[in-house]
Design a protein around this motif. Structure first.
Motif, mmCIF file in Angstrom:
data_model
loop_
_atom_site.group_PDB
_atom_site.id
_atom_site.type_symbol
_atom_site.label_atom_id
_atom_site.label_comp_id
_atom_site.label_asym_id
_atom_site.label_seq_id
_atom_site.Cartn_x
_atom_site.Cartn_y
_atom_site.Cartn_z
ATOM 1 N N ILE A 98 2.044 -4.883 -3.206
ATOM 2 C CA ILE A 98 2.248 -3.530 -2.672
ATOM 3 C C ILE A 98 3.377 -3.519 -1.645
ATOM 4 O O ILE A 98 4.262 -2.651 -1.680
ATOM 5 C CB ILE A 98 0.937 -2.990 -2.061
ATOM 6 C CG1 ILE A 98 -0.072 -2.710 -3.171
ATOM 7 C CG2 ILE A 98 1.188 -1.734 -1.222
ATOM 8 C CD1 ILE A 98 -1.507 -2.495 -2.681
ATOM 9 N N VAL A 99 3.373 -4.484 -0.734
ATOM 10 C CA VAL A 99 4.402 -4.542 0.311
ATOM 11 C C VAL A 99 5.780 -4.772 -0.305
ATOM 12 O O VAL A 99 6.752 -4.094 0.050
ATOM 13 C CB VAL A 99 4.067 -5.625 1.360
ATOM 14 C CG1 VAL A 99 5.247 -5.901 2.275
ATOM 15 C CG2 VAL A 99 2.840 -5.214 2.175
ATOM 16 N N PHE A 100 5.874 -5.724 -1.228
ATOM 17 C CA PHE A 100 7.169 -6.011 -1.845
ATOM 18 C C PHE A 100 7.660 -4.806 -2.640
ATOM 19 O O PHE A 100 8.835 -4.450 -2.565
ATOM 20 C CB PHE A 100 7.077 -7.251 -2.741
ATOM 21 C CG PHE A 100 7.244 -8.547 -2.004
ATOM 22 C CD1 PHE A 100 8.232 -9.443 -2.365
ATOM 23 C CD2 PHE A 100 6.402 -8.891 -0.951
ATOM 24 C CE1 PHE A 100 8.391 -10.650 -1.697
ATOM 25 C CE2 PHE A 100 6.545 -10.086 -0.274
ATOM 26 C CZ PHE A 100 7.539 -10.972 -0.640
ATOM 27 N N PHE A 101 6.774 -4.177 -3.394
ATOM 28 C CA PHE A 101 7.175 -2.997 -4.176
ATOM 29 C C PHE A 101 7.590 -1.864 -3.244
ATOM 30 O O PHE A 101 8.630 -1.241 -3.430
ATOM 31 C CB PHE A 101 6.044 -2.550 -5.100
ATOM 32 C CG PHE A 101 6.445 -1.411 -5.997
ATOM 33 C CD1 PHE A 101 7.292 -1.631 -7.069
ATOM 34 C CD2 PHE A 101 5.996 -0.122 -5.754
ATOM 35 C CE1 PHE A 101 7.687 -0.581 -7.895
ATOM 36 C CE2 PHE A 101 6.376 0.935 -6.562
ATOM 37 C CZ PHE A 101 7.219 0.699 -7.645
ATOM 38 N N GLY A 102 6.793 -1.598 -2.230
ATOM 39 C CA GLY A 102 7.099 -0.520 -1.287
ATOM 40 C C GLY A 102 8.378 -0.748 -0.515
ATOM 41 O O GLY A 102 9.062 0.212 -0.136
ATOM 42 N N SER A 103 8.737 -2.019 -0.295
ATOM 43 C CA SER A 103 9.946 -2.320 0.480
ATOM 44 C C SER A 103 11.211 -1.826 -0.203
ATOM 45 O O SER A 103 12.242 -1.660 0.447
ATOM 46 C CB SER A 103 10.047 -3.828 0.751
ATOM 47 O OG SER A 103 10.468 -4.541 -0.392
ATOM 48 N N THR B 231 -6.808 -12.795 -4.837
ATOM 49 C CA THR B 231 -6.393 -11.580 -5.530
ATOM 50 C C THR B 231 -6.042 -10.481 -4.541
ATOM 51 O O THR B 231 -5.038 -9.779 -4.712
ATOM 52 C CB THR B 231 -7.503 -11.111 -6.495
ATOM 53 O OG1 THR B 231 -7.695 -12.140 -7.474
ATOM 54 C CG2 THR B 231 -7.125 -9.807 -7.181
ATOM 55 N N ILE B 232 -6.822 -10.347 -3.488
ATOM 56 C CA ILE B 232 -6.530 -9.323 -2.481
ATOM 57 C C ILE B 232 -5.219 -9.639 -1.768
ATOM 58 O O ILE B 232 -4.376 -8.752 -1.575
ATOM 59 C CB ILE B 232 -7.705 -9.177 -1.496
ATOM 60 C CG1 ILE B 232 -8.921 -8.607 -2.223
ATOM 61 C CG2 ILE B 232 -7.318 -8.292 -0.313
ATOM 62 C CD1 ILE B 232 -10.204 -8.623 -1.412
ATOM 63 N N VAL B 233 -5.020 -10.900 -1.387
ATOM 64 C CA VAL B 233 -3.764 -11.292 -0.731
ATOM 65 C C VAL B 233 -2.582 -11.005 -1.652
ATOM 66 O O VAL B 233 -1.588 -10.399 -1.241
ATOM 67 C CB VAL B 233 -3.786 -12.785 -0.316
ATOM 68 C CG1 VAL B 233 -2.405 -13.265 0.092
ATOM 69 C CG2 VAL B 233 -4.775 -13.005 0.812
ATOM 70 N N ASN B 234 -2.684 -11.432 -2.907
ATOM 71 C CA ASN B 234 -1.591 -11.190 -3.851
ATOM 72 C C ASN B 234 -1.366 -9.697 -4.075
ATOM 73 O O ASN B 234 -0.224 -9.244 -4.180
ATOM 74 C CB ASN B 234 -1.863 -11.904 -5.181
ATOM 75 C CG ASN B 234 -1.513 -13.369 -5.113
ATOM 76 O OD1 ASN B 234 -0.392 -13.737 -4.801
ATOM 77 N ND2 ASN B 234 -2.494 -14.213 -5.378
ATOM 78 N N GLY B 235 -2.438 -8.924 -4.142
ATOM 79 C CA GLY B 235 -2.310 -7.481 -4.309
ATOM 80 C C GLY B 235 -1.616 -6.835 -3.125
ATOM 81 O O GLY B 235 -0.746 -5.968 -3.302
ATOM 82 N N LEU B 236 -1.976 -7.245 -1.920
ATOM 83 C CA LEU B 236 -1.312 -6.706 -0.728
ATOM 84 C C LEU B 236 0.173 -7.049 -0.724
ATOM 85 O O LEU B 236 1.014 -6.195 -0.416
ATOM 86 C CB LEU B 236 -1.990 -7.225 0.544
ATOM 87 C CG LEU B 236 -3.383 -6.689 0.826
ATOM 88 C CD1 LEU B 236 -4.014 -7.433 2.009
ATOM 89 C CD2 LEU B 236 -3.343 -5.192 1.104
ATOM 90 N N PHE B 237 0.490 -8.289 -1.065
ATOM 91 C CA PHE B 237 1.904 -8.674 -1.123
ATOM 92 C C PHE B 237 2.651 -7.892 -2.200
ATOM 93 O O PHE B 237 3.798 -7.477 -1.987
ATOM 94 C CB PHE B 237 2.067 -10.174 -1.329
ATOM 95 C CG PHE B 237 1.825 -10.975 -0.081
ATOM 96 C CD1 PHE B 237 2.365 -10.602 1.131
ATOM 97 C CD2 PHE B 237 1.043 -12.106 -0.113
ATOM 98 C CE1 PHE B 237 2.146 -11.326 2.289
ATOM 99 C CE2 PHE B 237 0.805 -12.853 1.030
ATOM 100 C CZ PHE B 237 1.359 -12.464 2.235
#
Length: 178
Positions: A88-93, A80-86
């Protein structure tokens, strides 16, 4: 082969758990397996993907907490943490630079309109959120044994289905640059 190598620590975790029924022992084996995977990748390629670094850090931190505290709940949070970080990164990109992360990763191979890149990127954001939420639901609503099965087969299955759906979506917009 790369995909199999990427999943090797998870497969080892799964095998040890299924042989012993002990999530603490399986996690204790997962930590060095992940370290070896990242070390081998570095030795072979002189580089390591960010995903592997993130996974390694979380395996060491959450896996270490699992082993030290004797509580399997810590390792259950990792996907869940890995997916959450991804997510955030994809959205922020989308807000940094001219191209989102999907376009940066695949743009040299595919020519797509901006709207398709944005839709594809947001689809990945949604996928990561759904995967992370589903992991938590399974981890804390079902038995540990079911979660271990889900960790390997469920998350992998969700990813394969999503990639196939992505391929279908892309096929109507695809223009090769070759």
């Amino acid at each position: 082969m790369k995909i199999l190598f990427d999943f090797l620590p998870i497969v080892i975790f799964f095998a040890v758990y299924k042989m012993t029924g002990d999530i603490i022992l399986a996690t204790a084996v997962l930590i060095p397996a992940t370290l070896i995977q990242v070390g081998f990748t570095w030795f072979k390629n002189k580089t390591v993907e960010k995903m592997h670094i993130i996974s390694l850090v979380l395996v060491v931190l959450l896996g270490g907490a699992t082993v030290l505290m004797g509580n399997g709940d810590f390792i259950k949070w990792k996907p869940t943490i890995v997916n959450g970080l991804f997510a955030i990164v994809f959205f922020g990109s989308q807000f940094i630079g001219d191209k989102n992360i999907i376009q940066r990763m695949m743009g040299d191979k595919l020519e797509l309109p901006f709207k398709v890149w944005r839709t594809l990127n947001l689809a990945w954001v949604c996928f990561f959120i759904v995967s992370g939420a589903t992991n938590l639901y399974v981890a804390f609503s079902y038995s540990e044994d079911i979660w271990v099965d889900f960790k390997l087969f469920g998350l992998l299955g969700m990813t394969v289905v999503f990639i196939l759906l992505q391929g279908i979506y892309l096929s109507s917009h695809l223009q090769n640059k070759e």
